[in-house]
Design a protein around this motif. Structure first.
Motif, PDB file in Angstrom:
ATOM      1  N   MET A 178      11.077  -4.974   0.470  1.00  0.00           N
ATOM      2  CA  MET A 178      10.216  -6.094   0.860  1.00  0.00           C
ATOM      3  C   MET A 178       8.746  -5.719   0.651  1.00  0.00           C
ATOM      4  N   LEU A 179       8.011  -6.581   0.007  1.00  0.00           N
ATOM      5  CA  LEU A 179       6.613  -6.311  -0.291  1.00  0.00           C
ATOM      6  C   LEU A 179       5.749  -6.347   0.968  1.00  0.00           C
ATOM      7  N   ASN A 180       4.912  -5.334   1.118  1.00  0.00           N
ATOM      8  CA  ASN A 180       3.937  -5.315   2.214  1.00  0.00           C
ATOM      9  C   ASN A 180       2.674  -6.011   1.714  1.00  0.00           C
ATOM     10  N   LEU A 181       2.407  -7.211   2.236  1.00  0.00           N
ATOM     11  CA  LEU A 181       1.325  -8.034   1.719  1.00  0.00           C
ATOM     12  C   LEU A 181      -0.043  -7.405   1.971  1.00  0.00           C
ATOM     13  N   ASN A 182      -0.226  -6.792   3.117  1.00  0.00           N
ATOM     14  CA  ASN A 182      -1.525  -6.176   3.433  1.00  0.00           C
ATOM     15  C   ASN A 182      -1.837  -5.017   2.487  1.00  0.00           C
ATOM     16  N   ILE A 183      -0.830  -4.194   2.210  1.00  0.00           N
ATOM     17  CA  ILE A 183      -1.037  -3.079   1.280  1.00  0.00           C
ATOM     18  C   ILE A 183      -1.312  -3.611  -0.120  1.00  0.00           C
ATOM     19  N   ALA A 184      -0.551  -4.640  -0.536  1.00  0.00           N
ATOM     20  CA  ALA A 184      -0.767  -5.224  -1.860  1.00  0.00           C
ATOM     21  C   ALA A 184      -2.181  -5.781  -1.978  1.00  0.00           C
ATOM     22  N   LEU A 185      -2.657  -6.450  -0.939  1.00  0.00           N
ATOM     23  CA  LEU A 185      -3.999  -7.029  -0.984  1.00  0.00           C
ATOM     24  C   LEU A 185      -5.066  -5.944  -1.092  1.00  0.00           C
ATOM     25  N   GLU A 186      -4.883  -4.852  -0.388  1.00  0.00           N
ATOM     26  CA  GLU A 186      -5.828  -3.732  -0.493  1.00  0.00           C
ATOM     27  C   GLU A 186      -5.857  -3.184  -1.919  1.00  0.00           C
ATOM     28  N   LYS A 187      -4.681  -3.063  -2.518  1.00  0.00           N
ATOM     29  CA  LYS A 187      -4.605  -2.552  -3.887  1.00  0.00           C
ATOM     30  C   LYS A 187      -5.313  -3.486  -4.861  1.00  0.00           C
ATOM     31  N   VAL A 188      -5.062  -4.773  -4.713  1.00  0.00           N
ATOM     32  CA  VAL A 188      -5.630  -5.742  -5.650  1.00  0.00           C
ATOM     33  C   VAL A 188      -7.153  -5.763  -5.562  1.00  0.00           C
ATOM     34  N   GLN A 189      -7.672  -5.663  -4.367  1.00  0.00           N
ATOM     35  CA  GLN A 189      -9.133  -5.605  -4.228  1.00  0.00           C
ATOM     36  C   GLN A 189      -9.699  -4.385  -4.956  1.00  0.00           C
ATOM     37  N   LYS A 190      -9.021  -3.265  -4.818  1.00  0.00           N
ATOM     38  CA  LYS A 190      -9.456  -2.046  -5.510  1.00  0.00           C
ATOM     39  C   LYS A 190      -9.416  -2.246  -7.022  1.00  0.00           C
ATOM     40  N   TRP A 191      -8.331  -2.834  -7.522  1.00  0.00           N
ATOM     41  CA  TRP A 191      -8.214  -3.071  -8.961  1.00  0.00           C
ATOM     42  C   TRP A 191      -9.328  -3.986  -9.464  1.00  0.00           C
ATOM     43  N   ALA A 192      -9.616  -5.037  -8.694  1.00  0.00           N
ATOM     44  CA  ALA A 192     -10.653  -5.983  -9.103  1.00  0.00           C
ATOM     45  C   ALA A 192     -12.029  -5.319  -9.125  1.00  0.00           C
ATOM     46  N   LEU A 193     -12.319  -4.511  -8.128  1.00  0.00           N
ATOM     47  CA  LEU A 193     -13.609  -3.819  -8.079  1.00  0.00           C
ATOM     48  C   LEU A 193     -13.753  -2.837  -9.236  1.00  0.00           C
ATOM     49  N   GLU A 194     -12.690  -2.124  -9.534  1.00  0.00           N
ATOM     50  CA  GLU A 194     -12.728  -1.189 -10.669  1.00  0.00           C
ATOM     51  C   GLU A 194     -12.905  -1.926 -11.992  1.00  0.00           C
ATOM     52  N   THR A 195     -12.229  -3.060 -12.125  1.00  0.00           N
ATOM     53  CA  THR A 195     -12.374  -3.862 -13.339  1.00  0.00           C
ATOM     54  C   THR A 195     -13.809  -4.358 -13.479  1.00  0.00           C
ATOM     55  N   GLY A 196     -14.407  -4.712 -12.356  1.00  0.00           N
ATOM     56  CA  GLY A 196     -15.804  -5.124 -12.371  1.00  0.00           C
ATOM     57  C   GLY A 196     -16.730  -4.034 -12.884  1.00  0.00           C
ATOM     58  N   GLU A 197     -16.415  -2.787 -12.578  1.00  0.00           N
ATOM     59  CA  GLU A 197     -17.232  -1.673 -13.078  1.00  0.00           C
ATOM     60  C   GLU A 197     -17.131  -1.569 -14.600  1.00  0.00           C
ATOM     61  N   ILE A 198     -15.945  -1.796 -15.137  1.00  0.00           N
ATOM     62  CA  ILE A 198     -15.774  -1.814 -16.597  1.00  0.00           C
ATOM     63  C   ILE A 198     -16.646  -2.911 -17.208  1.00  0.00           C
ATOM     64  N   GLN A 199     -16.602  -4.081 -16.595  1.00  0.00           N
ATOM     65  CA  GLN A 199     -17.369  -5.212 -17.119  1.00  0.00           C
ATOM     66  C   GLN A 199     -18.871  -4.962 -17.042  1.00  0.00           C
TER      67      GLN A 199
END
Length: 262
Positions: free
Chosen positions: A1-22
């Motif tokens: 079962m997916l842990n939504l809170n953990i997934a949301l933390e991960k996605v925020q990290k991915w988005a912030l890192e992608t922003g650094e690339i941009q």
């Protein structure tokens, strides 16, 4: 079962890192730009780098989940979980050196959005929502505008990529709304427009012929901010209106008025 809170933390990290690339490639004269469907439908090397960065994370952390992304399309995996990714929403702005662009990432389960993140790196705005838990901008809870009158409202829209060859290009609606609203904005990034409706910075929004990756995160963020998203099913692609209930209905009424005059 997916842990939504953990997934949301991960996605925020991915988005912030992608922003650094941009940010790293932003306004570089050597930026590689290609044309997709039309001369106004662009893709840059940063779209592809951003997508690769996000998709690698998804495949590493959620290898059994399906993915739908703007540049790569739909993955071969069949799953009730679907990641919907727009790695760089606002490519034309990015290529032009305009600072309005964003990364949009959403996760759906059986076609219901569970989480959504939109990150605009130059203005450093991180919009976040998860199902039933509200919507936030840089950690502060947000809600849609409470305005009920169009003449007091600032609303946004956009135009489809095939606007030069298809008469159903939103120009008639745009002209109709100009004298009816306090301000009409065309920022060139649908996910960012939707996020700003959620934050109340825009009072409303409509657009025609969007794609799933344009709206997946933004729709959830608006709904979790207390707003509505109305789909115009008789129009092509994904066409919608967003805002609070009153503004959505007033935008819809004006669109129907224009349609009845044609």
């Amino acid at each position: 079962m997916l842990n939504l809170n953990i997934a949301l933390e991960k996605v925020q990290k991915w988005a912030l890192e992608t922003g650094e690339i941009q940010k790293e490639y932003f306004k570089k004269e050597s930026l590689k730009i290609d044309i997709k469907s039309t001369g106004v439908d662009l893709v840059t090397e940063v779209d592809k780098l951003s997508e690769k960065h996000i998709l690698n994370y998804i495949k590493d952390h959620y290898p059994l989940h399906a993915i739908l992304s703007e540049e790569s399309g739909k993955s071969d995996i069949e799953s009730d979980y679907l990641w919907v990714v727009d790695p760089l929403d606002g490519t034309t702005n990015y290529a032009q050196g305009l600072p309005i662009f964003a990364t949009s990432i959403a996760l759906k389960y059986k076609n219901e959005a569970l989480l959504g993140v939109v990150y605009a790196p130059i203005v450093d705005q991180l919009f976040v929502a998860s199902k039933g838990n509200g919507a936030y901008l840089n950690g502060e809870k947000i809600s849609v505008s409470t305005k009920k009158d169009l003449n007091k409202s600032v609303i946004a829209t956009g135009f489809p990529y095939d606007r030069a060859v298809n008469e159903d290009n939103n120009a008639n609606y745009f002209a109709h709304f100009v004298p009816k609203v306090r301000g009409l904005r065309r920022m060139g990034a649908a996910a960012y427009d939707l996020a700003n409706v959620a934050a109340g910075s825009l009072d409303g929004y409509w657009e025609i012929n969007l794609s799933p990756w344009d709206i997946a995160a933004g729709q959830l963020i608006i709904e979790e901010a207390g707003g509505d998203v109305l789909f115009l099913k008789e129009k092509r692609g994904i066409s919608l209106i967003a805002g609070n209930k009153a503004i959505c209905q007033k935008i819809l009424k004006e669109i129907e008025y224009v349609d009845n005059r044609l």
